[in-house]
Enzyme design. Sequence first.
Site, PDB file in Angstrom:
ATOM      1  N   HIS A 148      21.556 -79.370 -35.264  1.00  0.00           N
ATOM      2  CA  HIS A 148      21.788 -79.466 -34.111  1.00  0.00           C
ATOM      3  C   HIS A 148      22.778 -80.232 -33.803  1.00  0.00           C
ATOM      4  CE1 HIS A 148      20.416 -80.850 -29.494  1.00  0.00           C
ATOM      5  NE2 HIS A 148      21.439 -81.298 -29.814  1.00  0.00           N
TER       6      HIS A 148
ATOM      7  N   GLY B 223      15.962 -79.292 -21.746  1.00  0.00           N
ATOM      8  CA  GLY B 223      15.665 -77.850 -22.233  1.00  0.00           C
ATOM      9  C   GLY B 223      14.903 -76.836 -21.313  1.00  0.00           C
TER      10      GLY B 223
ATOM     11  N   ASP C 105      15.404 -71.024 -28.615  1.00  0.00           N
ATOM     12  CA  ASP C 105      15.496 -72.887 -28.056  1.00  0.00           C
ATOM     13  C   ASP C 105      13.951 -73.165 -27.389  1.00  0.00           C
ATOM     14  OD1 ASP C 105      15.474 -75.148 -28.235  1.00  0.00           O
ATOM     15  OD2 ASP C 105      17.340 -75.404 -27.952  1.00  0.00           O
TER      16      ASP C 105
END
Lengths: 427, 327
Positions: A181, A326, A307
């Site tokens: 990431h 997220g 994701d």
Amino acid sequence: MKLLIANGHLIDPTANENTGMNVLIEDGKVSAWLKAADGVPEGCEVFDASGLLVAPGFIDLHVHLREPGQEHKETIASGCAAAAAGGWTSVCPMPNTNPVNDNAAITRYMIEQAEHAGLANVFPIGAITKSSDGAELAEMGEMKAAGAVAVSDDGRPVPNAGIMRRAMQYAKDFDLPVIDHCEDKSLSAGGVMHEGKMSLLLGLKGMPALAEDIDAVRDIILAKETGAHIHIAHVSTKGAVEAVRRAKNEGINVTCEVTPHHFTLTDRSVEGYDTNYKMAPPLRSEEHLEAVIEGIKDGTIDAIATDHAPHHHDEKALEFDRAPMGITGLETGVGLAFNELVHKGIIGLERLVELCSTNPARIFKLAGRGTLAPGSVADITIIDPDHKWTYRNAESRSKSRNCPFDGWEFTGRAVATIVGGRIVFQM
Amino acid sequence: MEKPYRRRDLLGIRELTEADIRGILDTAENFREINTREIKKVPTLRGKTVINLFFENSTRTRTSFELAAKRLSADAVNISVSSSSVSKGETLVDTALNLDAMDPDCIVVRHGSAGVPHQLAKVSRAAVVNAGDGSNEHPTQALLDAMTIREHKKKIQGLEVAIVGDILHSRVARSNIHLLTKLGAKVRVAGPGTLVPRDFGYLIEEAGTSRGRESVSTASLTVCPHVEDAIRDADVVMILRIQRERQDSAYFPTLREYAVHYGLTNGRLDLAKKDAIVLHPGPMNRGIEIASEVADSSRSLILDQVKYGVAVRMAVLYLATGGSLGS
């Protein structure tokens, strides 16, 4: 048990197949491709796939299943149910569980929970460093033996180039891809959205694109030197896409993925301060989105990965700069790929299957998957490209509701998902 | 959420039209006189409830809103939450829903996080008034600044306004830039390169759609490389408060150096027009962003700003709870 997927349109890029062909499944494996004229073999159930696409099972290289440790957000069973409903036959959970998946016992536990649920294959990603603290290497060899398919410290990327170099050298011994990431946190610390016009306008602290660019370039240089396979997670910047493109031209062992939200949305969505538009990497500006689309078109980007990052309602119902990063994505990923890529003419159906199945299987070296060639595992995603539907958070299989696509209308989705020869989801 | 009849949020200047701004300022002018009376109270908002919900410390702004509500006969309740909702174990949305359930007419909110008023407005039936949200906006500050400028310059259109200091983190700067450019002023910003993004100019490009037609020709926003460039020939010099914690985050080396290179001294102020006025949103760091001799001079209108703040907030509360413009 025998199952015949009949009358469908088979797309299998590994065999250059894009035609009408029936697929015969026996004992969880593809046993043969049959022509319509061959009829239905004796004692065989039939799945009528008239007007539907039959593709090797979709594989999501990047999800968060939250188990063990944060079962209020998601469990392996609920995450796998969402995966199946979204057309994903396999998912690869990141190791940021609690405790961190940095040892074989947790890796085994995750696989067992998935087998128990029986809805999707789970191929865990192990940690690069113990507790993902960025200091000592985790037992990669043991985790691989237990079933881990790659290593990553995901949201806590290894900040120290020296440790990352050793991680790559060591991972190479076990043929494990190292996923990064890419975010140099010295540049992005405190940031809650993309740094640019919109962050200035909204008074929110920005995460500059160059935080991703710099880390991607570092990783590529390390991959070149070590010969290890670096996989760049969720590329979102022009600089990172260009770095991967250059590296591929140089023959460096690099691959990368993109999330559906990064090829769909820009930082303009943050207007209104809805925390379901907060994630890392953040939604970028128009020029970055264009670069990502270009990367999807020209093959620089290898895979679509969601994701999927569930968070409980209470955690997201906070101030924008305090809410966690997220969004969930397993159930909307394929719909977004159709809306934003296929129906807009950016990619064809074969390329879609490459991005969602063939390439992910190749990147994580998942033998017998990403293909429907006779002998392969009978993981199959059956798609209706014209099916019109509306995604509703309230109907999600996930335990969380943090998806910005609530109420979005889509054309195209998986209408059946088959894992190991068993129908685990059907409309 | 659907608001009851005629309730209006004030979330930022950015969302307002030039006519909206003029309307609020004109209404505020009408309320000014009340503050000079022997009996400083009118029944305009009798029976209305205003909750001042302050998640950040504030003396001036909270007192100003409280006085504004009381002088209009509204019932004002002050809630000070020293920390965020997180530490109380309650989400922001729950806090808002609970307050809203008590049927206030208006919630005035200050919070250290940008966007909180916008989030509250989505779930509350009460009108939400932004009293400062993180680095985003502080609309009533910009309105009282505009009132002060109008009082002394009789207009805003065509004025040259310098804003100096920590532009990046300043909600006062953002609201003022939107307001002043919407009303046709030429704004110039300056300060340390770490605190003044060189591409700040597009702030008004983004907001341009709601700008009045006649002001388009004159309004502009320029980022100046040096403080002196911004101040030269200015009609108004607005100085922003510098936060000590920026030094800890390596935005500038020391307050001493800041004072020398970016502070408003008499010498720098001499570059401005002879009749230039000086504004500061307070609280001041004397001897750092503003020299005491400037702060105490007749050109400094810092106390006027505070005075007009009450009238502006009376107008804002009146309009938010159903009052009509210019009445």
